[in-house]
Design a protein around this motif. Structure first.
Motif, PDB file in Angstrom:
ATOM      1  N   ARG A  13      -0.016  -0.879  -8.220  1.00  0.00           N
ATOM      2  CA  ARG A  13      -1.263  -0.382  -7.645  1.00  0.00           C
ATOM      3  C   ARG A  13      -1.352  -0.892  -6.205  1.00  0.00           C
ATOM      4  NH1 ARG A  13      -4.378   1.498 -11.933  1.00  0.00           N
ATOM      5  NH2 ARG A  13      -3.747   0.704 -13.953  1.00  0.00           N
ATOM      6  N   PRO A  14      -2.218  -0.305  -5.382  1.00  0.00           N
ATOM      7  CA  PRO A  14      -2.315  -0.738  -3.986  1.00  0.00           C
ATOM      8  C   PRO A  14      -2.611  -2.231  -3.816  1.00  0.00           C
ATOM      9  CG  PRO A  14      -3.483   1.330  -4.281  1.00  0.00           C
ATOM     10  CD  PRO A  14      -3.052   0.867  -5.651  1.00  0.00           C
ATOM     11  N   TRP A  15      -3.266  -2.852  -4.792  1.00  0.00           N
ATOM     12  CA  TRP A  15      -3.597  -4.274  -4.694  1.00  0.00           C
ATOM     13  C   TRP A  15      -2.543  -5.167  -5.346  1.00  0.00           C
ATOM     14  CZ3 TRP A  15      -6.554  -0.561  -7.039  1.00  0.00           C
ATOM     15  CH2 TRP A  15      -6.545  -0.543  -8.436  1.00  0.00           C
ATOM     16  N   GLY A  16      -1.405  -4.581  -5.740  1.00  0.00           N
ATOM     17  CA  GLY A  16      -0.277  -5.364  -6.226  1.00  0.00           C
ATOM     18  C   GLY A  16      -0.108  -5.451  -7.731  1.00  0.00           C
ATOM     19  N   GLU A  17      -1.094  -5.062  -8.487  1.00  0.00           N
ATOM     20  CA  GLU A  17      -1.022  -5.124  -9.954  1.00  0.00           C
ATOM     21  C   GLU A  17      -0.109  -4.010 -10.472  1.00  0.00           C
ATOM     22  OE1 GLU A  17      -4.047  -4.144 -13.637  1.00  0.00           O
ATOM     23  OE2 GLU A  17      -4.884  -4.798 -11.742  1.00  0.00           O
TER      24      GLU A  17
END
Length: 122
Positions: free
Chosen positions: A63-67
């Motif tokens: 995901r864009p936030w790294g998850e």
């Protein structure tokens, strides 16, 4: 021609027509969206055919936030294996899978409905 053979012919025609419409729409729409949810099954199928780990780094999305995205079950690859083996790209393979699925469903529903559209059968 008997009633049963007419129903088979009409059901097959409806199934083919719906399938072709879905394939055409999917190919047209997928110019922007590529394979959507079919990305994982195609990636898994490619990895399995190459003898690699389908849950490895090649098939992970972040995901864009790294998850990490939650992965699909491996069984989803089973439907994509013949299409990957045939050398089809994600866009074309996804369109064919959806077209075949919707076509079979439409043909079956038309058959179940007695070969008539708009008439309820119990």
């Amino acid at each position: 021609m008997t009633h049963t053979s007419t129903r088979v012919l009409h059901s097959a025609a409806v199934g083919v027509l719906v399938g072709l419409i879905v394939i055409g729409l999917r190919l047209w729409v997928s110019e922007r969206y590529l394979g959507n949810d079919m990305w994982w099954p195609f990636c898994y199928a490619r990895q399995l055919l190459e003898g690699s780990d389908p849950y490895g780094a090649a098939c992970q999305l972040r995901r864009p936030w790294g998850e990490l995205h939650t992965a699909n079950p491996l069984t989803t690859a089973m439907i994509a294996i013949p299409f990957v083996f045939a050398g089809l790209d994600l866009r074309t393979g996804a369109a064919l899978i959806l077209g075949l699925s919707y076509g079979l469903l439409a043909g079956a529903l038309f058959w179940r409905g007695g070969g008539q559209i708009g008439r309820a059968h119990v």
